[in-house]
Design a protein around this motif. Sequence first.
Motif, PDB file in Angstrom:
ATOM      1  N   MET A  18     -69.377 -22.966  27.773  1.00 42.25           N
ATOM      2  CA  MET A  18     -70.183 -22.239  28.759  1.00 42.25           C
ATOM      3  C   MET A  18     -70.610 -20.882  28.214  1.00 42.25           C
ATOM      4  O   MET A  18     -71.746 -20.460  28.390  1.00 42.25           O
ATOM      5  CB  MET A  18     -69.404 -22.078  30.058  1.00 42.25           C
ATOM      6  CG  MET A  18     -70.157 -21.312  31.136  1.00 42.25           C
ATOM      7  SD  MET A  18     -71.495 -22.258  31.883  1.00 42.25           S
ATOM      8  CE  MET A  18     -70.563 -23.386  32.875  1.00 42.25           C
ATOM      9  N   SER A  19     -69.707 -20.211  27.523  1.00 40.31           N
ATOM     10  CA  SER A  19     -70.060 -18.920  26.923  1.00 40.31           C
ATOM     11  C   SER A  19     -71.133 -19.088  25.860  1.00 40.31           C
ATOM     12  O   SER A  19     -72.063 -18.289  25.770  1.00 40.31           O
ATOM     13  CB  SER A  19     -68.819 -18.245  26.328  1.00 40.31           C
ATOM     14  OG  SER A  19     -67.958 -17.838  27.358  1.00 40.31           O
ATOM     15  N   ALA A  20     -71.015 -20.147  25.071  1.00 41.45           N
ATOM     16  CA  ALA A  20     -72.034 -20.403  24.049  1.00 41.45           C
ATOM     17  C   ALA A  20     -73.381 -20.692  24.703  1.00 41.45           C
ATOM     18  O   ALA A  20     -74.423 -20.225  24.228  1.00 41.45           O
ATOM     19  CB  ALA A  20     -71.609 -21.563  23.164  1.00 41.45           C
ATOM     20  N   ALA A  21     -73.369 -21.438  25.795  1.00 40.89           N
ATOM     21  CA  ALA A  21     -74.622 -21.797  26.471  1.00 40.89           C
ATOM     22  C   ALA A  21     -75.282 -20.592  27.136  1.00 40.89           C
ATOM     23  O   ALA A  21     -76.506 -20.467  27.133  1.00 40.89           O
ATOM     24  CB  ALA A  21     -74.365 -22.889  27.507  1.00 40.89           C
ATOM     25  N   THR A  22     -74.472 -19.682  27.696  1.00 41.37           N
ATOM     26  CA  THR A  22     -75.030 -18.536  28.417  1.00 41.37           C
ATOM     27  C   THR A  22     -75.193 -17.300  27.542  1.00 41.37           C
ATOM     28  O   THR A  22     -75.932 -16.391  27.898  1.00 41.37           O
ATOM     29  CB  THR A  22     -74.130 -18.150  29.609  1.00 41.37           C
ATOM     30  OG1 THR A  22     -72.859 -17.718  29.102  1.00 41.37           O
ATOM     31  CG2 THR A  22     -73.957 -19.303  30.587  1.00 41.37           C
ATOM     32  N   ARG A  28     -67.053 -19.149  31.690  1.00 37.94           N
ATOM     33  CA  ARG A  28     -66.632 -20.302  32.489  1.00 37.94           C
ATOM     34  C   ARG A  28     -66.120 -19.815  33.844  1.00 37.94           C
ATOM     35  O   ARG A  28     -65.309 -18.898  33.911  1.00 37.94           O
ATOM     36  CB  ARG A  28     -65.554 -21.090  31.759  1.00 37.94           C
ATOM     37  CG  ARG A  28     -65.193 -22.380  32.434  1.00 37.94           C
ATOM     38  CD  ARG A  28     -64.268 -23.208  31.530  1.00 37.94           C
ATOM     39  NE  ARG A  28     -64.015 -24.493  32.101  1.00 37.94           N
ATOM     40  CZ  ARG A  28     -64.848 -25.537  32.061  1.00 37.94           C
ATOM     41  NH1 ARG A  28     -66.005 -25.416  31.434  1.00 37.94           N
ATOM     42  NH2 ARG A  28     -64.532 -26.674  32.623  1.00 37.94           N
ATOM     43  N   PRO A  29     -66.582 -20.399  34.934  1.00 43.46           N
ATOM     44  CA  PRO A  29     -66.198 -19.912  36.266  1.00 43.46           C
ATOM     45  C   PRO A  29     -64.683 -19.811  36.505  1.00 43.46           C
ATOM     46  O   PRO A  29     -64.231 -18.907  37.189  1.00 43.46           O
ATOM     47  CB  PRO A  29     -66.837 -20.930  37.217  1.00 43.46           C
ATOM     48  CG  PRO A  29     -68.020 -21.434  36.462  1.00 43.46           C
ATOM     49  CD  PRO A  29     -67.589 -21.459  35.015  1.00 43.46           C
ATOM     50  N   GLY A  30     -63.875 -20.689  35.938  1.00 38.49           N
ATOM     51  CA  GLY A  30     -62.435 -20.636  36.153  1.00 38.49           C
ATOM     52  C   GLY A  30     -61.702 -19.635  35.278  1.00 38.49           C
ATOM     53  O   GLY A  30     -60.506 -19.415  35.454  1.00 38.49           O
ATOM     54  N   ASN A  31     -62.406 -19.000  34.332  1.00 39.32           N
ATOM     55  CA  ASN A  31     -61.743 -18.044  33.450  1.00 39.32           C
ATOM     56  C   ASN A  31     -61.400 -16.787  34.244  1.00 39.32           C
ATOM     57  O   ASN A  31     -62.225 -16.278  35.013  1.00 39.32           O
ATOM     58  CB  ASN A  31     -62.620 -17.715  32.252  1.00 39.32           C
ATOM     59  CG  ASN A  31     -61.840 -16.983  31.188  1.00 39.32           C
ATOM     60  OD1 ASN A  31     -61.482 -15.824  31.370  1.00 39.32           O
ATOM     61  ND2 ASN A  31     -61.560 -17.648  30.081  1.00 39.32           N
ATOM     62  N   ARG A  32     -60.224 -16.269  34.011  1.00 38.89           N
ATOM     63  CA  ARG A  32     -59.720 -15.147  34.809  1.00 38.89           C
ATOM     64  C   ARG A  32     -59.924 -13.782  34.159  1.00 38.89           C
ATOM     65  O   ARG A  32     -59.476 -12.767  34.697  1.00 38.89           O
ATOM     66  CB  ARG A  32     -58.243 -15.397  35.102  1.00 38.89           C
ATOM     67  CG  ARG A  32     -58.051 -16.723  35.845  1.00 38.89           C
ATOM     68  CD  ARG A  32     -56.617 -17.127  36.027  1.00 38.89           C
ATOM     69  NE  ARG A  32     -55.998 -17.445  34.741  1.00 38.89           N
ATOM     70  CZ  ARG A  32     -54.726 -17.787  34.592  1.00 38.89           C
ATOM     71  NH1 ARG A  32     -53.934 -17.852  35.630  1.00 38.89           N
ATOM     72  NH2 ARG A  32     -54.231 -18.068  33.407  1.00 38.89           N
ATOM     73  N   PHE A  33     -60.616 -13.716  33.027  1.00 37.51           N
ATOM     74  CA  PHE A  33     -60.765 -12.436  32.325  1.00 37.51           C
ATOM     75  C   PHE A  33     -61.390 -11.355  33.206  1.00 37.51           C
ATOM     76  O   PHE A  33     -60.840 -10.265  33.340  1.00 37.51           O
ATOM     77  CB  PHE A  33     -61.596 -12.608  31.047  1.00 37.51           C
ATOM     78  CG  PHE A  33     -61.822 -11.312  30.315  1.00 37.51           C
ATOM     79  CD1 PHE A  33     -60.827 -10.776  29.509  1.00 37.51           C
ATOM     80  CD2 PHE A  33     -63.020 -10.618  30.432  1.00 37.51           C
ATOM     81  CE1 PHE A  33     -61.017  -9.570  28.833  1.00 37.51           C
ATOM     82  CE2 PHE A  33     -63.223  -9.420  29.757  1.00 37.51           C
ATOM     83  CZ  PHE A  33     -62.218  -8.895  28.962  1.00 37.51           C
ATOM     84  N   TRP A  34     -62.549 -11.630  33.781  1.00 39.20           N
ATOM     85  CA  TRP A  34     -63.254 -10.594  34.539  1.00 39.20           C
ATOM     86  C   TRP A  34     -62.478 -10.153  35.777  1.00 39.20           C
ATOM     87  O   TRP A  34     -62.345  -8.935  36.012  1.00 39.20           O
ATOM     88  CB  TRP A  34     -64.681 -11.059  34.878  1.00 39.20           C
ATOM     89  CG  TRP A  34     -65.467 -11.287  33.620  1.00 39.20           C
ATOM     90  CD1 TRP A  34     -65.793 -12.482  33.056  1.00 39.20           C
ATOM     91  CD2 TRP A  34     -65.989 -10.283  32.733  1.00 39.20           C
ATOM     92  NE1 TRP A  34     -66.475 -12.289  31.874  1.00 39.20           N
ATOM     93  CE2 TRP A  34     -66.622 -10.957  31.661  1.00 39.20           C
ATOM     94  CE3 TRP A  34     -65.982  -8.901  32.750  1.00 39.20           C
ATOM     95  CZ2 TRP A  34     -67.232 -10.269  30.617  1.00 39.20           C
ATOM     96  CZ3 TRP A  34     -66.601  -8.215  31.705  1.00 39.20           C
ATOM     97  CH2 TRP A  34     -67.219  -8.906  30.659  1.00 39.20           C
ATOM     98  N   PRO A  35     -61.905 -11.076  36.582  1.00 36.91           N
ATOM     99  CA  PRO A  35     -61.083 -10.629  37.710  1.00 36.91           C
ATOM    100  C   PRO A  35     -59.847  -9.834  37.270  1.00 36.91           C
ATOM    101  O   PRO A  35     -59.479  -8.839  37.897  1.00 36.91           O
ATOM    102  CB  PRO A  35     -60.679 -11.937  38.409  1.00 36.91           C
ATOM    103  CG  PRO A  35     -61.746 -12.918  38.033  1.00 36.91           C
ATOM    104  CD  PRO A  35     -62.150 -12.528  36.632  1.00 36.91           C
ATOM    105  N   VAL A  36     -59.204 -10.256  36.181  1.00 36.30           N
ATOM    106  CA  VAL A  36     -58.019  -9.550  35.697  1.00 36.30           C
ATOM    107  C   VAL A  36     -58.402  -8.169  35.158  1.00 36.30           C
ATOM    108  O   VAL A  36     -57.693  -7.184  35.396  1.00 36.30           O
ATOM    109  CB  VAL A  36     -57.278 -10.400  34.639  1.00 36.30           C
ATOM    110  CG1 VAL A  36     -56.277  -9.575  33.857  1.00 36.30           C
ATOM    111  CG2 VAL A  36     -56.599 -11.585  35.307  1.00 36.30           C
ATOM    112  N   LEU A  37     -59.514  -8.085  34.458  1.00 43.18           N
ATOM    113  CA  LEU A  37     -59.966  -6.792  33.939  1.00 43.18           C
ATOM    114  C   LEU A  37     -60.158  -5.801  35.086  1.00 43.18           C
ATOM    115  O   LEU A  37     -59.745  -4.647  35.010  1.00 43.18           O
ATOM    116  CB  LEU A  37     -61.271  -6.981  33.156  1.00 43.18           C
ATOM    117  CG  LEU A  37     -61.638  -5.869  32.193  1.00 43.18           C
ATOM    118  CD1 LEU A  37     -60.647  -5.766  31.056  1.00 43.18           C
ATOM    119  CD2 LEU A  37     -63.042  -6.099  31.650  1.00 43.18           C
TER     120      LEU A  37
END
Length: 162
Positions: A18-22, A28-37
């Motif tokens: 998903m990261s490569a595509a965007t 990826r919607p289920g990735n928690r990086f942004w909420p955790v950050l």
Amino acid sequence: MAAEGLRVLFCGINPGLMSAATGHHFARPGNRFWPVLHASGFTPRLLRPDEERELLAYGLGITNVVARASARADELSDEEYREGGRLLAEKAERLRPSWLAVVGVTAYRTAFGERGAQVGPQERRIGPAQVWVLPNPSGLNAHWTPRQMAEEYARLREAASR
């Protein structure tokens, strides 16, 4: 997305599909990086992956150990990790972040030959940067809850603020 003189350069393992595509990190919607950050206090609001350039305003940047996209990190070879570690060290030397935060203990261990490394601050420096290994925010890393990850990321934020 990185610049010179950052407080923290976050370093993911490699782009997911998903990261490569965007073209955006941790997309990826289920990735928690942004909420955790956000929960850790690094950002004043929850950023979307397409807003990643806003990290620069907070003295933060983002890159990867390995450039090749894959569905899962376990599809990468040890050689790809080691080469990625070499390139990451060159990038840290050039960009000179205060902290290099490798997001994924297995990636750090493999890329830098630090088999006993654990999550947290490391003795080793990469270029001029102090190193902190963070838990991988992938939804596949279920033994770390979002709250536990935010606490670990907040420990780094506090260290980077000193």
